[in-house]
Design a protein around this motif. Structure first.
Motif, mmCIF file in Angstrom:
data_model
loop_
_atom_site.group_PDB
_atom_site.id
_atom_site.type_symbol
_atom_site.label_atom_id
_atom_site.label_comp_id
_atom_site.label_asym_id
_atom_site.label_seq_id
_atom_site.Cartn_x
_atom_site.Cartn_y
_atom_site.Cartn_z
ATOM 1 N N THR A 187 9.373 -62.506 -24.472
ATOM 2 C CA THR A 187 10.771 -62.094 -24.342
ATOM 3 C C THR A 187 11.650 -63.097 -25.073
ATOM 4 O OG1 THR A 187 10.353 -61.007 -22.205
ATOM 5 C CG2 THR A 187 12.635 -61.535 -22.732
ATOM 6 N N LEU A 188 11.690 -64.335 -24.581
ATOM 7 C CA LEU A 188 12.399 -65.402 -25.283
ATOM 8 C C LEU A 188 11.485 -66.150 -26.247
ATOM 9 C CD1 LEU A 188 14.637 -66.897 -22.468
ATOM 10 C CD2 LEU A 188 15.349 -65.449 -24.374
ATOM 11 N N LEU A 189 10.196 -66.163 -25.935
ATOM 12 C CA LEU A 189 9.193 -66.735 -26.835
ATOM 13 C C LEU A 189 8.320 -65.608 -27.368
ATOM 14 C CD1 LEU A 189 7.879 -69.842 -24.813
ATOM 15 C CD2 LEU A 189 9.521 -69.866 -26.714
ATOM 16 N N PRO A 190 7.859 -65.706 -28.613
ATOM 17 C CA PRO A 190 6.982 -64.660 -29.160
ATOM 18 C C PRO A 190 5.523 -64.839 -28.755
ATOM 19 C CG PRO A 190 7.424 -66.276 -30.842
ATOM 20 C CD PRO A 190 8.222 -66.707 -29.630
ATOM 21 N N ILE A 191 5.263 -65.702 -27.796
ATOM 22 C CA ILE A 191 3.908 -66.047 -27.377
ATOM 23 C C ILE A 191 3.822 -66.017 -25.852
ATOM 24 C CG2 ILE A 191 3.390 -67.497 -29.381
ATOM 25 C CD1 ILE A 191 4.090 -69.932 -27.554
ATOM 26 N N ASP A 192 2.608 -66.161 -25.339
ATOM 27 C CA ASP A 192 2.364 -66.329 -23.909
ATOM 28 C C ASP A 192 2.143 -67.817 -23.645
ATOM 29 O OD1 ASP A 192 0.414 -66.654 -21.540
ATOM 30 O OD2 ASP A 192 1.112 -64.594 -21.309
ATOM 31 N N SER A 193 3.011 -68.410 -22.841
ATOM 32 C CA SER A 193 2.951 -69.863 -22.652
ATOM 33 C C SER A 193 1.711 -70.300 -21.880
ATOM 34 C CB SER A 193 4.220 -70.370 -21.959
ATOM 35 O OG SER A 193 4.428 -69.712 -20.727
ATOM 36 N N ASP A 194 1.227 -69.468 -20.949
ATOM 37 C CA ASP A 194 -0.011 -69.792 -20.234
ATOM 38 C C ASP A 194 -1.199 -69.811 -21.194
ATOM 39 O OD1 ASP A 194 0.499 -70.288 -17.487
ATOM 40 O OD2 ASP A 194 0.870 -68.175 -17.133
ATOM 41 N N PHE A 195 -1.311 -68.764 -22.002
ATOM 42 C CA PHE A 195 -2.411 -68.687 -22.959
ATOM 43 C C PHE A 195 -2.330 -69.831 -23.966
ATOM 44 C CE2 PHE A 195 -4.252 -67.120 -26.966
ATOM 45 C CZ PHE A 195 -5.548 -66.839 -26.525
ATOM 46 N N THR A 196 -1.107 -70.143 -24.388
ATOM 47 C CA THR A 196 -0.923 -71.223 -25.353
ATOM 48 C C THR A 196 -1.266 -72.572 -24.742
ATOM 49 O OG1 THR A 196 0.827 -69.918 -26.371
ATOM 50 C CG2 THR A 196 0.704 -72.221 -27.005
ATOM 51 N N TRP A 197 -0.987 -72.737 -23.437
ATOM 52 C CA TRP A 197 -1.400 -73.958 -22.747
ATOM 53 C C TRP A 197 -2.922 -74.093 -22.795
ATOM 54 C CZ3 TRP A 197 0.017 -78.552 -21.028
ATOM 55 C CH2 TRP A 197 -0.781 -79.203 -20.097
ATOM 56 N N ALA A 198 -3.639 -72.981 -22.613
ATOM 57 C CA ALA A 198 -5.099 -73.017 -22.677
ATOM 58 C C ALA A 198 -5.566 -73.408 -24.076
ATOM 59 C CB ALA A 198 -5.677 -71.661 -22.280
ATOM 60 N N LEU A 199 -4.903 -72.889 -25.097
ATOM 61 C CA LEU A 199 -5.250 -73.288 -26.471
ATOM 62 C C LEU A 199 -5.037 -74.785 -26.657
ATOM 63 C CD1 LEU A 199 -3.686 -70.390 -28.591
ATOM 64 C CD2 LEU A 199 -6.074 -70.678 -27.894
ATOM 65 N N PHE A 200 -3.955 -75.288 -26.067
ATOM 66 C CA PHE A 200 -3.672 -76.716 -26.183
ATOM 67 C C PHE A 200 -4.732 -77.549 -25.474
ATOM 68 C CE2 PHE A 200 -1.727 -80.404 -23.995
ATOM 69 C CZ PHE A 200 -1.527 -81.209 -25.105
ATOM 70 N N THR A 201 -5.071 -77.188 -24.233
ATOM 71 C CA THR A 201 -6.073 -77.983 -23.503
ATOM 72 C C THR A 201 -7.436 -77.891 -24.182
ATOM 73 O OG1 THR A 201 -6.491 -76.153 -21.931
ATOM 74 C CG2 THR A 201 -4.870 -77.843 -21.293
ATOM 75 N N ASN A 202 -7.717 -76.758 -24.830
ATOM 76 C CA ASN A 202 -8.946 -76.676 -25.626
ATOM 77 C C ASN A 202 -8.887 -77.667 -26.786
ATOM 78 O OD1 ASN A 202 -9.818 -74.557 -24.020
ATOM 79 N ND2 ASN A 202 -9.189 -72.966 -25.467
ATOM 80 N N SER A 203 -7.737 -77.756 -27.420
ATOM 81 C CA SER A 203 -7.602 -78.589 -28.620
ATOM 82 C C SER A 203 -7.738 -80.072 -28.323
ATOM 83 C CB SER A 203 -6.260 -78.313 -29.305
ATOM 84 O OG SER A 203 -5.176 -78.893 -28.587
ATOM 85 N N ILE A 204 -7.390 -80.478 -27.101
ATOM 86 C CA ILE A 204 -7.486 -81.903 -26.753
ATOM 87 C C ILE A 204 -8.743 -82.206 -25.937
ATOM 88 C CG2 ILE A 204 -4.994 -82.264 -26.884
ATOM 89 C CD1 ILE A 204 -4.906 -82.244 -23.813
ATOM 90 N N GLY A 205 -9.619 -81.207 -25.793
ATOM 91 C CA GLY A 205 -10.892 -81.425 -25.132
ATOM 92 C C GLY A 205 -10.858 -81.403 -23.622
ATOM 93 N N TRP A 206 -9.791 -80.925 -23.043
ATOM 94 C CA TRP A 206 -9.707 -80.850 -21.579
ATOM 95 C C TRP A 206 -10.431 -79.633 -21.025
ATOM 96 C CZ3 TRP A 206 -4.303 -82.437 -19.230
ATOM 97 C CH2 TRP A 206 -4.078 -83.809 -19.484
ATOM 98 N N THR A 207 -10.611 -78.606 -21.846
ATOM 99 C CA THR A 207 -11.302 -77.397 -21.421
ATOM 100 C C THR A 207 -12.238 -76.944 -22.532
ATOM 101 O OG1 THR A 207 -9.307 -76.182 -22.143
ATOM 102 C CG2 THR A 207 -9.610 -76.479 -19.770
ATOM 103 N N ASP A 208 -13.254 -76.163 -22.151
ATOM 104 C CA ASP A 208 -14.211 -75.632 -23.110
ATOM 105 C C ASP A 208 -13.623 -74.387 -23.752
ATOM 106 O OD1 ASP A 208 -16.615 -73.397 -23.341
ATOM 107 O OD2 ASP A 208 -17.178 -75.383 -24.105
ATOM 108 N N ALA A 209 -13.539 -74.389 -25.068
ATOM 109 C CA ALA A 209 -12.828 -73.323 -25.781
ATOM 110 C C ALA A 209 -13.448 -71.955 -25.547
ATOM 111 C CB ALA A 209 -12.779 -73.645 -27.267
ATOM 112 N N ASP A 210 -14.759 -71.837 -25.691
ATOM 113 C CA ASP A 210 -15.402 -70.524 -25.567
ATOM 114 C C ASP A 210 -15.215 -69.948 -24.165
ATOM 115 O OD1 ASP A 210 -16.245 -70.643 -28.182
ATOM 116 O OD2 ASP A 210 -18.251 -71.385 -27.684
ATOM 117 N N GLU A 211 -15.470 -70.750 -23.165
ATOM 118 C CA GLU A 211 -15.350 -70.270 -21.786
ATOM 119 C C GLU A 211 -13.905 -69.977 -21.437
ATOM 120 O OE1 GLU A 211 -14.565 -70.408 -17.578
ATOM 121 O OE2 GLU A 211 -13.981 -71.998 -18.970
ATOM 122 N N SER A 212 -13.010 -70.852 -21.874
ATOM 123 C CA SER A 212 -11.590 -70.702 -21.556
ATOM 124 C C SER A 212 -11.013 -69.435 -22.177
ATOM 125 C CB SER A 212 -10.821 -71.925 -22.054
ATOM 126 O OG SER A 212 -9.435 -71.767 -21.855
#
Length: 225
Positions: A11-36
């Motif tokens: 609505t105000l953002l063209p993205i989903d902030s929850d999903f983008t948070w998951a992409l971020f935590t994947n990028s810094i190694g906090w979560t496993d990308a495939d499973e997440s």
């Protein structure tokens, strides 16, 4: 009181902030990308279908936060804002918010996203902290996130309940306010029906069809991802 009420994601953002948070935590190694990503796809489809279990989802989306100290998590969120959110802040959204401010309207953000993720994003967009209504997180005796929801999840009819609580805390009710509500999601139909002016903003397929049927305003603010 004239209230300009806004959903956040798509609505105000063209993205989903929850999903983008998951992409971020994947990028810094906090979560496993495939499973997440696999789990996120399942949850997102449940959201689209209107059957998402918010308790289960909040436990999933906060697990990386809970595995770290508050200081580490907040530092990570600052980086997330700079690297993943700031590039998605669009002039069209800021101009819309500014037009309501100039009209003297009270800006309120209402989002299913949890407070930890959504709060700083809302403040970046210009919302006062007390005017950000999000899914609240239960805190333990140390003041840190448990993984449970505190109160009513801010989704579907929960948004109606939580906005009513927000109004009541200010001595207001539905009859004392004029609400213009911007949202992209069919999940927000219960609150759109309570609003004086519902605006289907970058609407999903079902909301666009309903808005056309009911004569609600449709605003394609920007392309969404």
């Amino acid at each position: 009181m004239n209230i300009a009420l806004f959903d956040l994601d798509h609505t105000l953002l063209p993205i989903d902030s929850d999903f983008t948070w998951a992409l971020f935590t994947n990028s810094i190694g906090w979560t496993d990308a495939d499973e997440s990503l696999k789990q996120n796809d399942i949850f997102y489809q449940q959201y689209v279908d209107g059957v998402l279990d918010m308790n289960e989802y909040v436990r999933f989306v906060t697990r990386a936060i809970r595995a770290h100290t508050p200081e580490e998590a907040r530092a990570a969120h600052n980086r997330y804002l700079a690297e993943f959110i700031e590039p998605q802040v669009r002039a069209e959204a800021l101009d819309l918010l500014r037009s309501h401010q100039q009209a003297g309207d009270t800006l309120v953000l209402i989002t299913a996203t949890n407070r930890f993720i959504a709060g700083p994003i809302g403040e970046r967009l210009g919302f006062a902290d007390e005017n950000i209504i999000a899914t609240e997180l239960e805190l333990d005796d140390t003041g840190w996130i448990t993984g449970n929801i505190d109160g009513v999840a801010n989704l579907r009819e929960g948004k109606v309940h939580n906005l009513q609580q927000w109004l009541a805390a200010r001595g207001l009710d539905w009859e004392k306010v004029h609400i213009t509500f911007y949202s992209d999601s069919y999940n927000d139909v219960p609150l759109m029906e309570k609003s004086a002016v519902p605006v289907a903003t970058n609407p999903d397929e079902r909301l666009r069809a309903l808005a056309q049927e009911r004569g609600w305003r449709i605003l394609d603010l920007f392309p969404t991802e």
